[in-house]
Design an enzyme around this catalytic site. Structure first.
Site, mmCIF file in Angstrom:
data_model
loop_
_atom_site.group_PDB
_atom_site.id
_atom_site.type_symbol
_atom_site.label_atom_id
_atom_site.label_comp_id
_atom_site.label_asym_id
_atom_site.label_seq_id
_atom_site.Cartn_x
_atom_site.Cartn_y
_atom_site.Cartn_z
ATOM 1 N N LYS A 165 -3.735 6.830 -6.676
ATOM 2 C CA LYS A 165 -4.815 5.937 -7.132
ATOM 3 C C LYS A 165 -5.264 5.036 -5.982
ATOM 4 O O LYS A 165 -6.468 4.812 -5.788
ATOM 5 C CB LYS A 165 -4.344 5.125 -8.351
ATOM 6 N N GLN A 192 0.812 1.102 -14.811
ATOM 7 C CA GLN A 192 1.319 2.480 -14.843
ATOM 8 C C GLN A 192 2.405 2.627 -15.912
ATOM 9 O O GLN A 192 3.374 1.862 -15.923
ATOM 10 C CB GLN A 192 1.867 2.846 -13.451
ATOM 11 N N ASP A 204 -8.428 1.951 -18.184
ATOM 12 C CA ASP A 204 -7.743 3.106 -18.770
ATOM 13 C C ASP A 204 -8.272 3.401 -20.171
ATOM 14 O O ASP A 204 -8.049 4.483 -20.710
ATOM 15 C CB ASP A 204 -6.237 2.802 -18.876
#
Ligand code: NAP
Length: 297
Positions: free
Chosen positions: A54, A98, A121
């Site tokens: 990322k 995460q 997200d």
């Protein structure tokens, strides 16, 4: 008929080039520097590699990247404090925590603490609600990647019979909701199959577009696929080790047999996988545009 192979790598590269140009323009014309904060707790090797990828993705398209690496024994309270700090940091447009988090931390407590306008997200209940009513600017990244692959493969979606295998909150349900919207690149007739489905083949055989996210190798075989269908294989299953010691991966679809029947199909690896991080970058650019008043959430 042998199917066209839909390369997620190529589509992701094309989208990243578009995003890079958009980010350059945002900086030049509007003085906006989009930024993504990633939060990694502990040293799980898969999570470390996702977060590293990322960071690399951010760098490639010109996003600012703020990486927070925390010890595995950090308290939930301290993690919530960091989320609060990032929520209030104007340099941070998107926040990605995460998963999975260590067992002593409640994943949902952390995810629900993220400001929905920075939830790139798309997992916050506010954004899930926005998705259902067709007002989301942060579609969850894997389903967003699936939709891009369907559209860029040239498959018409309006009026198409679209069957999803799997009903998870991160893939099956959101892609079903996205594709049934009365909107461009959607407007399909959607059916969702799962382990409770009485006769899955009855449904899959009708599918012009078949999206498979079951997590089971060969969950879909050639006899379950309509000739000429577009098949998107989301599954990532470790089925052994290669000669060089790397994990050997397979999707949920019997690729070799189904490619002789479908008109287009994604491979595993190299299909949906490369799209997910790219869509995270796209959501971060959208968040920056919204924060800068260029679009409305
Ligand atoms: P999940 O949470 O395990 O959900 C799997 C779903 O498939 C469930 O709804 C389950 O039904 C259904 N299912 C399982 N076996 C089935 C069968 N034989 N027939 C019909 N339905 C079946 O999995 P997920 O998180 O959605 O992920 C699915 C796959 O996609 C996994 O291989 C995962 O690694 C992969 N994935 C890839 C990416 C990427 O970026 N490439 C991202 C996310 C996930 P029930 O609800 O009835 O149990």
């Amino acid at each position: 008929m042998t199917a066209t192979i839909i390369s997620g790598k190529e589509v992701a590269t094309a989208i990243r080039a578009e995003l890079k140009a958009e980010v350059a323009e945002l900086k030049e014309k509007h003085g906006i520097q989009p930024g993504l904060a990633t939060v990694l707790v502990g040293e799980d090797p898969a999570s470390v590699s996702y977060v590293t990828a990322k960071g690399r993705g951010c760098e490639e398209i010109g996003l600012a990247s703020f990486q927070h690496t925390l010890p595995a024994d950090i308290s939930q309270e301290d993690l919530l404090k960091l989320v609060d700090k990032l929520n209030n940091d104007p340099k941070v447009d998107g926040i990605l925590v995460q998963l999975p988090l260590p067992k002593h931390i409640d994943d949902n407590k952390i995810l629900y603490a993220i400001n929905p306008d920075k939830d790139v997200d798309g997992f916050h209940p506010v954004n899930v609600g926005r998705l259902v009513i067709g007002e989301s600017i942060f579609p969850p990244c894997t389903p967003a990647g699936i939709q891009e692959l369907i559209v860029r493969a040239g498959t018409p979606t309006k009026g198409a019979e679209l069957v999803v295998v799997g009903r998870s909150n991160i893939v099956g349900k959101p892609i079903a909701v996205m594709m049934l919207q009365k909107a461009p690149n959607a407007n399909s007739t959607v059916t969702v199959c799962h382990t409770g489905s009485r006769d899955m083949t009855l449904h899959t055989l009708r599918a012009d577009i078949l999206v498979v996210a079951a997590g089971v190798p060969k969950a879909v075989t050639a006899d379950m696929v309509k000739p000429g269908a577009t098949v998107i294989d989301v599954g990532v299953n470790r089925i052994g080790t290669t000669a060089s010691g790397k994990a050997k991966l397979a999707g949920d679809v019997d690729f070799e047999a189904v490619k002789e029947k479908a008109s287009a199909i994604t491979p595993v690896p190299g299909g949906v996988g490369p799209m997910t991080i790219t869509m995270l970058m796209k959501n971060t650019v959208m968040a920056a545009k919204a924060a800068g008043g260029l679009i409305k959430i």
